[in-house]
Design a protein around this motif. Structure first.
Motif, PDB file in Angstrom:
ATOM      1  N   MET A 197     -57.640  19.538  57.944  1.00  0.00           N
ATOM      2  CA  MET A 197     -57.490  20.186  56.662  1.00  0.00           C
ATOM      3  C   MET A 197     -56.006  20.255  56.327  1.00  0.00           C
ATOM      4  SD  MET A 197     -58.408  24.048  55.300  1.00  0.00           S
ATOM      5  CE  MET A 197     -59.411  24.328  56.681  1.00  0.00           C
ATOM      6  N   PHE A 198     -55.719  20.112  55.049  1.00  0.00           N
ATOM      7  CA  PHE A 198     -54.339  20.284  54.625  1.00  0.00           C
ATOM      8  C   PHE A 198     -54.289  21.063  53.323  1.00  0.00           C
ATOM      9  CE2 PHE A 198     -55.427  16.581  52.202  1.00  0.00           C
ATOM     10  CZ  PHE A 198     -54.591  16.586  51.108  1.00  0.00           C
ATOM     11  N   VAL A 199     -53.101  21.529  52.990  1.00  0.00           N
ATOM     12  CA  VAL A 199     -52.894  22.411  51.854  1.00  0.00           C
ATOM     13  C   VAL A 199     -52.099  21.673  50.786  1.00  0.00           C
ATOM     14  CG1 VAL A 199     -51.903  24.616  51.108  1.00  0.00           C
ATOM     15  CG2 VAL A 199     -52.869  24.392  53.418  1.00  0.00           C
ATOM     16  N   ARG A 200     -52.485  21.865  49.548  1.00  0.00           N
ATOM     17  CA  ARG A 200     -51.757  21.317  48.404  1.00  0.00           C
ATOM     18  C   ARG A 200     -51.163  22.495  47.641  1.00  0.00           C
ATOM     19  NH1 ARG A 200     -49.720  16.371  46.613  1.00  0.00           N
ATOM     20  NH2 ARG A 200     -49.906  16.242  44.367  1.00  0.00           N
ATOM     21  N   ILE A 201     -49.860  22.470  47.470  1.00  0.00           N
ATOM     22  CA  ILE A 201     -49.141  23.510  46.738  1.00  0.00           C
ATOM     23  C   ILE A 201     -48.544  22.861  45.498  1.00  0.00           C
ATOM     24  CG2 ILE A 201     -47.266  25.193  46.813  1.00  0.00           C
ATOM     25  CD1 ILE A 201     -47.493  24.944  49.950  1.00  0.00           C
ATOM     26  N   VAL A 202     -48.807  23.454  44.346  1.00  0.00           N
ATOM     27  CA  VAL A 202     -48.266  22.928  43.090  1.00  0.00           C
ATOM     28  C   VAL A 202     -47.530  24.052  42.371  1.00  0.00           C
ATOM     29  CG1 VAL A 202     -48.790  21.806  40.885  1.00  0.00           C
ATOM     30  CG2 VAL A 202     -50.169  21.278  42.914  1.00  0.00           C
ATOM     31  N   LYS A 203     -46.268  23.782  42.006  1.00  0.00           N
ATOM     32  CA  LYS A 203     -45.452  24.735  41.245  1.00  0.00           C
ATOM     33  C   LYS A 203     -45.391  24.247  39.805  1.00  0.00           C
ATOM     34  CE  LYS A 203     -40.891  24.755  41.043  1.00  0.00           C
ATOM     35  NZ  LYS A 203     -39.466  24.858  41.369  1.00  0.00           N
ATOM     36  N   MET A 204     -45.701  25.158  38.874  1.00  0.00           N
ATOM     37  CA  MET A 204     -45.714  24.808  37.459  1.00  0.00           C
ATOM     38  C   MET A 204     -45.015  25.889  36.655  1.00  0.00           C
ATOM     39  SD  MET A 204     -49.762  23.805  37.292  1.00  0.00           S
ATOM     40  CE  MET A 204     -50.186  25.267  38.237  1.00  0.00           C
ATOM     41  N   GLY A 205     -44.175  25.483  35.722  1.00  0.00           N
ATOM     42  CA  GLY A 205     -43.522  26.414  34.804  1.00  0.00           C
ATOM     43  C   GLY A 205     -44.029  26.161  33.398  1.00  0.00           C
ATOM     44  N   PHE A 206     -44.313  27.247  32.688  1.00  0.00           N
ATOM     45  CA  PHE A 206     -44.920  27.130  31.363  1.00  0.00           C
ATOM     46  C   PHE A 206     -44.055  27.750  30.278  1.00  0.00           C
ATOM     47  CE2 PHE A 206     -48.433  26.898  34.340  1.00  0.00           C
ATOM     48  CZ  PHE A 206     -49.109  25.794  33.850  1.00  0.00           C
ATOM     49  N   GLN A 207     -44.193  27.196  29.080  1.00  0.00           N
ATOM     50  CA  GLN A 207     -43.600  27.814  27.909  1.00  0.00           C
ATOM     51  C   GLN A 207     -44.223  29.211  27.784  1.00  0.00           C
ATOM     52  OE1 GLN A 207     -43.953  25.127  24.449  1.00  0.00           O
ATOM     53  NE2 GLN A 207     -44.502  23.572  25.955  1.00  0.00           N
ATOM     54  N   GLU A 208     -43.409  30.193  27.514  1.00  0.00           N
ATOM     55  CA  GLU A 208     -43.902  31.574  27.503  1.00  0.00           C
ATOM     56  C   GLU A 208     -45.081  31.772  26.554  1.00  0.00           C
ATOM     57  OE1 GLU A 208     -42.072  36.068  27.350  1.00  0.00           O
ATOM     58  OE2 GLU A 208     -40.742  34.339  27.416  1.00  0.00           O
ATOM     59  N   ASP A 209     -45.036  31.141  25.397  1.00  0.00           N
ATOM     60  CA  ASP A 209     -46.118  31.324  24.427  1.00  0.00           C
ATOM     61  C   ASP A 209     -47.355  30.476  24.740  1.00  0.00           C
ATOM     62  OD1 ASP A 209     -44.824  28.920  23.802  1.00  0.00           O
ATOM     63  OD2 ASP A 209     -45.148  29.139  21.653  1.00  0.00           O
ATOM     64  N   LYS A 210     -47.321  29.733  25.852  1.00  0.00           N
ATOM     65  CA  LYS A 210     -48.455  28.889  26.238  1.00  0.00           C
ATOM     66  C   LYS A 210     -49.161  29.405  27.499  1.00  0.00           C
ATOM     67  CE  LYS A 210     -47.610  25.902  22.991  1.00  0.00           C
ATOM     68  NZ  LYS A 210     -48.472  25.773  21.831  1.00  0.00           N
ATOM     69  N   ILE A 211     -48.677  30.507  28.056  1.00  0.00           N
ATOM     70  CA  ILE A 211     -49.243  31.014  29.309  1.00  0.00           C
ATOM     71  C   ILE A 211     -50.711  31.402  29.157  1.00  0.00           C
ATOM     72  CG2 ILE A 211     -49.127  32.924  30.974  1.00  0.00           C
ATOM     73  CD1 ILE A 211     -46.051  32.705  30.711  1.00  0.00           C
ATOM     74  N   GLU A 212     -51.061  32.086  28.091  1.00  0.00           N
ATOM     75  CA  GLU A 212     -52.463  32.492  27.897  1.00  0.00           C
ATOM     76  C   GLU A 212     -53.373  31.268  27.789  1.00  0.00           C
ATOM     77  OE1 GLU A 212     -53.707  35.482  28.382  1.00  0.00           O
ATOM     78  OE2 GLU A 212     -51.647  36.070  28.846  1.00  0.00           O
ATOM     79  N   GLU A 213     -52.875  30.215  27.167  1.00  0.00           N
ATOM     80  CA  GLU A 213     -53.653  28.970  27.065  1.00  0.00           C
ATOM     81  C   GLU A 213     -53.874  28.367  28.453  1.00  0.00           C
ATOM     82  OE1 GLU A 213     -53.364  24.718  24.659  1.00  0.00           O
ATOM     83  OE2 GLU A 213     -52.077  26.386  24.049  1.00  0.00           O
ATOM     84  N   PHE A 214     -52.823  28.358  29.274  1.00  0.00           N
ATOM     85  CA  PHE A 214     -52.965  27.875  30.648  1.00  0.00           C
ATOM     86  C   PHE A 214     -53.974  28.712  31.420  1.00  0.00           C
ATOM     87  CE2 PHE A 214     -51.673  28.872  35.038  1.00  0.00           C
ATOM     88  CZ  PHE A 214     -52.125  27.699  35.641  1.00  0.00           C
ATOM     89  N   LEU A 215     -53.841  30.034  31.340  1.00  0.00           N
ATOM     90  CA  LEU A 215     -54.739  30.913  32.092  1.00  0.00           C
ATOM     91  C   LEU A 215     -56.197  30.756  31.642  1.00  0.00           C
ATOM     92  CD1 LEU A 215     -52.525  34.115  32.327  1.00  0.00           C
ATOM     93  CD2 LEU A 215     -53.107  32.509  34.179  1.00  0.00           C
ATOM     94  N   ALA A 216     -56.417  30.563  30.367  1.00  0.00           N
ATOM     95  CA  ALA A 216     -57.779  30.348  29.862  1.00  0.00           C
ATOM     96  C   ALA A 216     -58.349  29.034  30.404  1.00  0.00           C
ATOM     97  CB  ALA A 216     -57.786  30.347  28.335  1.00  0.00           C
ATOM     98  N   ASN A 217     -57.532  27.992  30.441  1.00  0.00           N
ATOM     99  CA  ASN A 217     -57.971  26.701  30.979  1.00  0.00           C
ATOM    100  C   ASN A 217     -58.277  26.824  32.473  1.00  0.00           C
ATOM    101  OD1 ASN A 217     -58.499  23.863  30.923  1.00  0.00           O
ATOM    102  ND2 ASN A 217     -56.420  23.470  31.614  1.00  0.00           N
ATOM    103  N   PHE A 218     -57.424  27.538  33.203  1.00  0.00           N
ATOM    104  CA  PHE A 218     -57.677  27.738  34.632  1.00  0.00           C
ATOM    105  C   PHE A 218     -58.968  28.523  34.837  1.00  0.00           C
ATOM    106  CE2 PHE A 218     -57.358  29.874  38.711  1.00  0.00           C
ATOM    107  CZ  PHE A 218     -57.012  28.827  39.540  1.00  0.00           C
ATOM    108  N   GLU A 219     -59.152  29.588  34.077  1.00  0.00           N
ATOM    109  CA  GLU A 219     -60.362  30.415  34.195  1.00  0.00           C
ATOM    110  C   GLU A 219     -61.616  29.582  33.934  1.00  0.00           C
ATOM    111  OE1 GLU A 219     -62.586  33.704  35.034  1.00  0.00           O
ATOM    112  OE2 GLU A 219     -60.421  33.551  35.249  1.00  0.00           O
ATOM    113  N   GLU A 220     -61.545  28.730  32.946  1.00  0.00           N
ATOM    114  CA  GLU A 220     -62.694  27.892  32.573  1.00  0.00           C
ATOM    115  C   GLU A 220     -63.040  26.871  33.661  1.00  0.00           C
ATOM    116  OE1 GLU A 220     -63.568  24.418  29.275  1.00  0.00           O
ATOM    117  OE2 GLU A 220     -62.292  26.100  28.693  1.00  0.00           O
ATOM    118  N   ASN A 221     -62.048  26.438  34.422  1.00  0.00           N
ATOM    119  CA  ASN A 221     -62.261  25.337  35.361  1.00  0.00           C
ATOM    120  C   ASN A 221     -62.139  25.689  36.834  1.00  0.00           C
ATOM    121  OD1 ASN A 221     -62.631  22.816  33.661  1.00  0.00           O
ATOM    122  ND2 ASN A 221     -60.861  23.797  32.706  1.00  0.00           N
TER     123      ASN A 221
END
Length: 98
Positions: free
Chosen positions: A1-25
């Motif tokens: 088993m191995f671990v995948r770590i991903v670092k992502m930075g978002f435009q401040e006004d796009k964070i809710e859109e990212f979180l909604a997409n993550f929640e959906e998927n």
């Protein structure tokens, strides 16, 4: 088993859109064949920065996910929201203490 770590930075006004997409998927990603664990973290100091940690059976399982329609759809909606280039690491887990 191995671990995948991903670092992502978002435009401040796009964070809710990212979180909604993550929640959906998130359940679809977690239940993808070979995925054993999935978490999302938010940086305490830089609140526009997020990290995903996912555990995979093997590298082939991650590659299957990265080539799937699920990943392509999630990534297409995610990458347009970035304010910095994402970074990713694949690491072997050596020890766990609980």
């Amino acid at each position: 088993m191995f671990v995948r770590i991903v670092k992502m930075g978002f435009q401040e006004d796009k964070i809710e859109e990212f979180l909604a997409n993550f929640e959906e998927n998130k359940e679809k990603i977690r239940n993808f064949e070979g995925c054993k664990f999935l978490e999302l973290y938010r940086d305490k100091d830089n609140t526009t920065r997020f990290f995903t940690y996912s555990y995979w059976e093997d590298e082939n399982s991650l590659e299957n996910y990265r080539n799937s329609d699920l990943f392509k759809g999630v990534w297409a909606k995610t990458k347009v929201l970035f304010n910095e280039k994402p970074e990713a690491w694949s690491v072997d887990k050596l020890a766990t203490l609980e």
